[in-house]
Write a protein that holds these residues in place. Sequence first.
Motif, PDB file in Angstrom:
ATOM      1  N   GLY A 221       0.837  -1.191   0.000  1.00  0.00           N
ATOM      2  CA  GLY A 221       0.000   0.000   0.000  1.00  0.00           C
ATOM      3  C   GLY A 221       0.871   1.239   0.000  1.00  0.00           C
ATOM      4  O   GLY A 221       2.075   1.159   0.236  1.00  0.00           O
TER       5      GLY A 221
ATOM      6  N   TYR B 163       0.660   5.944   0.152  1.00  0.00           N
ATOM      7  CA  TYR B 163      -0.172   7.136   0.286  1.00  0.00           C
ATOM      8  C   TYR B 163       0.610   8.361  -0.155  1.00  0.00           C
ATOM      9  O   TYR B 163       1.835   8.382  -0.148  1.00  0.00           O
ATOM     10  CB  TYR B 163      -0.658   7.316   1.726  1.00  0.00           C
ATOM     11  CG  TYR B 163       0.371   7.874   2.689  1.00  0.00           C
ATOM     12  CD1 TYR B 163       0.420   9.244   2.967  1.00  0.00           C
ATOM     13  CD2 TYR B 163       1.282   7.043   3.323  1.00  0.00           C
ATOM     14  CE1 TYR B 163       1.354   9.754   3.851  1.00  0.00           C
ATOM     15  CE2 TYR B 163       2.214   7.543   4.211  1.00  0.00           C
ATOM     16  CZ  TYR B 163       2.246   8.904   4.471  1.00  0.00           C
ATOM     17  OH  TYR B 163       3.170   9.397   5.341  1.00  0.00           O
TER      18      TYR B 163
ATOM     19  N   THR C 158      -5.917   5.431  -4.943  1.00  0.00           N
ATOM     20  CA  THR C 158      -5.509   4.984  -3.613  1.00  0.00           C
ATOM     21  C   THR C 158      -6.324   3.771  -3.181  1.00  0.00           C
ATOM     22  O   THR C 158      -5.790   2.810  -2.616  1.00  0.00           O
ATOM     23  CB  THR C 158      -5.651   6.119  -2.588  1.00  0.00           C
ATOM     24  OG1 THR C 158      -4.925   7.266  -3.036  1.00  0.00           O
ATOM     25  CG2 THR C 158      -5.107   5.704  -1.230  1.00  0.00           C
ATOM     26  N   TYR C 159      -7.615   3.795  -3.463  1.00  0.00           N
ATOM     27  CA  TYR C 159      -8.472   2.658  -3.113  1.00  0.00           C
ATOM     28  C   TYR C 159      -8.062   1.418  -3.913  1.00  0.00           C
ATOM     29  O   TYR C 159      -8.003   0.300  -3.365  1.00  0.00           O
ATOM     30  CB  TYR C 159      -9.937   3.009  -3.372  1.00  0.00           C
ATOM     31  CG  TYR C 159     -10.912   2.085  -2.683  1.00  0.00           C
ATOM     32  CD1 TYR C 159     -11.277   2.294  -1.364  1.00  0.00           C
ATOM     33  CD2 TYR C 159     -11.454   0.994  -3.355  1.00  0.00           C
ATOM     34  CE1 TYR C 159     -12.164   1.436  -0.727  1.00  0.00           C
ATOM     35  CE2 TYR C 159     -12.340   0.142  -2.725  1.00  0.00           C
ATOM     36  CZ  TYR C 159     -12.688   0.368  -1.414  1.00  0.00           C
ATOM     37  OH  TYR C 159     -13.562  -0.489  -0.785  1.00  0.00           O
TER      38      TYR C 159
ATOM     39  N   ASN D 200      -4.618   0.237  -2.384  1.00  0.00           N
ATOM     40  CA  ASN D 200      -4.557  -0.111  -0.966  1.00  0.00           C
ATOM     41  C   ASN D 200      -5.639  -1.089  -0.511  1.00  0.00           C
ATOM     42  O   ASN D 200      -5.479  -1.719   0.532  1.00  0.00           O
ATOM     43  CB  ASN D 200      -4.667   1.157  -0.111  1.00  0.00           C
ATOM     44  CG  ASN D 200      -3.436   2.025  -0.190  1.00  0.00           C
ATOM     45  OD1 ASN D 200      -2.481   1.717  -0.906  1.00  0.00           O
ATOM     46  ND2 ASN D 200      -3.445   3.131   0.523  1.00  0.00           N
TER      47      ASN D 200
ATOM     48  N   SER E 194      -6.275  -4.223  -4.155  1.00  0.00           N
ATOM     49  CA  SER E 194      -5.074  -5.058  -4.298  1.00  0.00           C
ATOM     50  C   SER E 194      -5.115  -6.233  -3.321  1.00  0.00           C
ATOM     51  O   SER E 194      -4.834  -7.384  -3.692  1.00  0.00           O
ATOM     52  CB  SER E 194      -3.820  -4.216  -4.058  1.00  0.00           C
ATOM     53  OG  SER E 194      -3.840  -3.661  -2.748  1.00  0.00           O
TER      54      SER E 194
ATOM     55  N   TYR F 284      -6.191   8.346   2.031  1.00  0.00           N
ATOM     56  CA  TYR F 284      -5.453   7.247   2.661  1.00  0.00           C
ATOM     57  C   TYR F 284      -6.161   6.776   3.928  1.00  0.00           C
ATOM     58  O   TYR F 284      -6.308   5.570   4.160  1.00  0.00           O
ATOM     59  CB  TYR F 284      -4.036   7.708   2.977  1.00  0.00           C
ATOM     60  CG  TYR F 284      -3.211   6.702   3.745  1.00  0.00           C
ATOM     61  CD1 TYR F 284      -2.836   5.496   3.163  1.00  0.00           C
ATOM     62  CD2 TYR F 284      -2.802   6.960   5.048  1.00  0.00           C
ATOM     63  CE1 TYR F 284      -2.076   4.565   3.860  1.00  0.00           C
ATOM     64  CE2 TYR F 284      -2.035   6.041   5.754  1.00  0.00           C
ATOM     65  CZ  TYR F 284      -1.675   4.843   5.160  1.00  0.00           C
ATOM     66  OH  TYR F 284      -0.931   3.934   5.852  1.00  0.00           O
TER      67      TYR F 284
ATOM     68  N   THR G 203      -8.929   4.425   3.118  1.00  0.00           N
ATOM     69  CA  THR G 203      -8.546   3.078   2.700  1.00  0.00           C
ATOM     70  C   THR G 203      -8.126   2.228   3.888  1.00  0.00           C
ATOM     71  O   THR G 203      -8.352   1.011   3.894  1.00  0.00           O
ATOM     72  CB  THR G 203      -7.413   3.091   1.653  1.00  0.00           C
ATOM     73  OG1 THR G 203      -6.235   3.708   2.185  1.00  0.00           O
ATOM     74  CG2 THR G 203      -7.851   3.818   0.396  1.00  0.00           C
ATOM     75  N   LEU G 204      -7.519   2.840   4.902  1.00  0.00           N
ATOM     76  CA  LEU G 204      -7.196   2.066   6.099  1.00  0.00           C
ATOM     77  C   LEU G 204      -8.463   1.561   6.774  1.00  0.00           C
ATOM     78  O   LEU G 204      -8.524   0.413   7.231  1.00  0.00           O
ATOM     79  CB  LEU G 204      -6.383   2.913   7.078  1.00  0.00           C
ATOM     80  CG  LEU G 204      -4.903   3.110   6.760  1.00  0.00           C
ATOM     81  CD1 LEU G 204      -4.243   3.928   7.863  1.00  0.00           C
ATOM     82  CD2 LEU G 204      -4.178   1.784   6.589  1.00  0.00           C
TER      83      LEU G 204
ATOM     84  N   ARG H 118      -9.618  -1.390   4.895  1.00  0.00           N
ATOM     85  CA  ARG H 118      -8.794  -2.573   5.143  1.00  0.00           C
ATOM     86  C   ARG H 118      -9.202  -3.248   6.462  1.00  0.00           C
ATOM     87  O   ARG H 118      -9.313  -4.475   6.539  1.00  0.00           O
ATOM     88  CB  ARG H 118      -7.316  -2.189   5.166  1.00  0.00           C
ATOM     89  CG  ARG H 118      -6.742  -1.923   3.802  1.00  0.00           C
ATOM     90  CD  ARG H 118      -5.387  -1.245   3.842  1.00  0.00           C
ATOM     91  NE  ARG H 118      -4.294  -2.129   4.187  1.00  0.00           N
ATOM     92  CZ  ARG H 118      -3.316  -2.493   3.354  1.00  0.00           C
ATOM     93  NH1 ARG H 118      -3.311  -2.051   2.100  1.00  0.00           N
ATOM     94  NH2 ARG H 118      -2.341  -3.276   3.756  1.00  0.00           N
TER      95      ARG H 118
END
Length: 266
Positions: free
Chosen positions: A92, A94, A110-111, A114, A117, A155, A158-159, A162
Amino acid sequence: MDLQLTGKRALVTGSSSGLGEAIAGRLAAEGAEVVVHGRDVARTEKVAAAIRGQGGRTAVAIGDLATDEGAAAVAAAALAGGPIDILVNNAGAYEHLSWADATPEDWRNTYEGNVISGVRMIRHLVPQMRDRRWGRVITIGGGLATQPMQSHPQYNATLAARHNLAVSLARELKDTGVTSNVVAPGAILVESVKDLLTGIAPARGWGETWEEIERGAVRDIIPNDTGRFGKPEEIAAAVAYLCSPLADYVSGANLRVDGGLIRNVT
């Protein structure tokens, strides 16, 4: 402590540098055969050679996980040496963007890099773990998933995704022998972070020596209970435990390794 990883095979995505490199090295030291992944051939091969130099067993997979084709190539390379028992979704990146600067395209890219993927690798590798009735999926997350900053919002989001997908996966894998967990690092002192802090130190009045700079950065940016930045090997140790058969009873968990930076009880 023997983590009982001898004979297991692990793919650590994004392991050509930084946290991924430390994780790959630790799993190899615990006896696992590790597939080192990256997009740059020279950097990835260098990490693999270092592991072999320490007596570890390793293979290499090259590809861009932000594309279907790249992820398929990485999965094929990883599986060429045998089944994958452990998937560490670490890859990942950012950009430090403000809300004004982050365009919809930045959010989309970014999506893709991160989140999707990792989904690709889960789809390639987890069905086989399920068939064998044992496996581990570790997602590297972070405290910004639950306590986001105003900067780099693309970013932060996306965390959060996840973390969410890792717990959803744990529910999906109920009673299969495969677990899914999150390791959430705090501020970890990799070379890029040290370079950044050293560069902004004069303007912040943090001093000239690294000890002064670290003390000032912790005080002003990442106040935590340990008074320092974390080390990559501390994240690697947490990942190694969750990969172990000793962690059979841990699933859907978020293991924060952040020195107490995130101040909540969940």
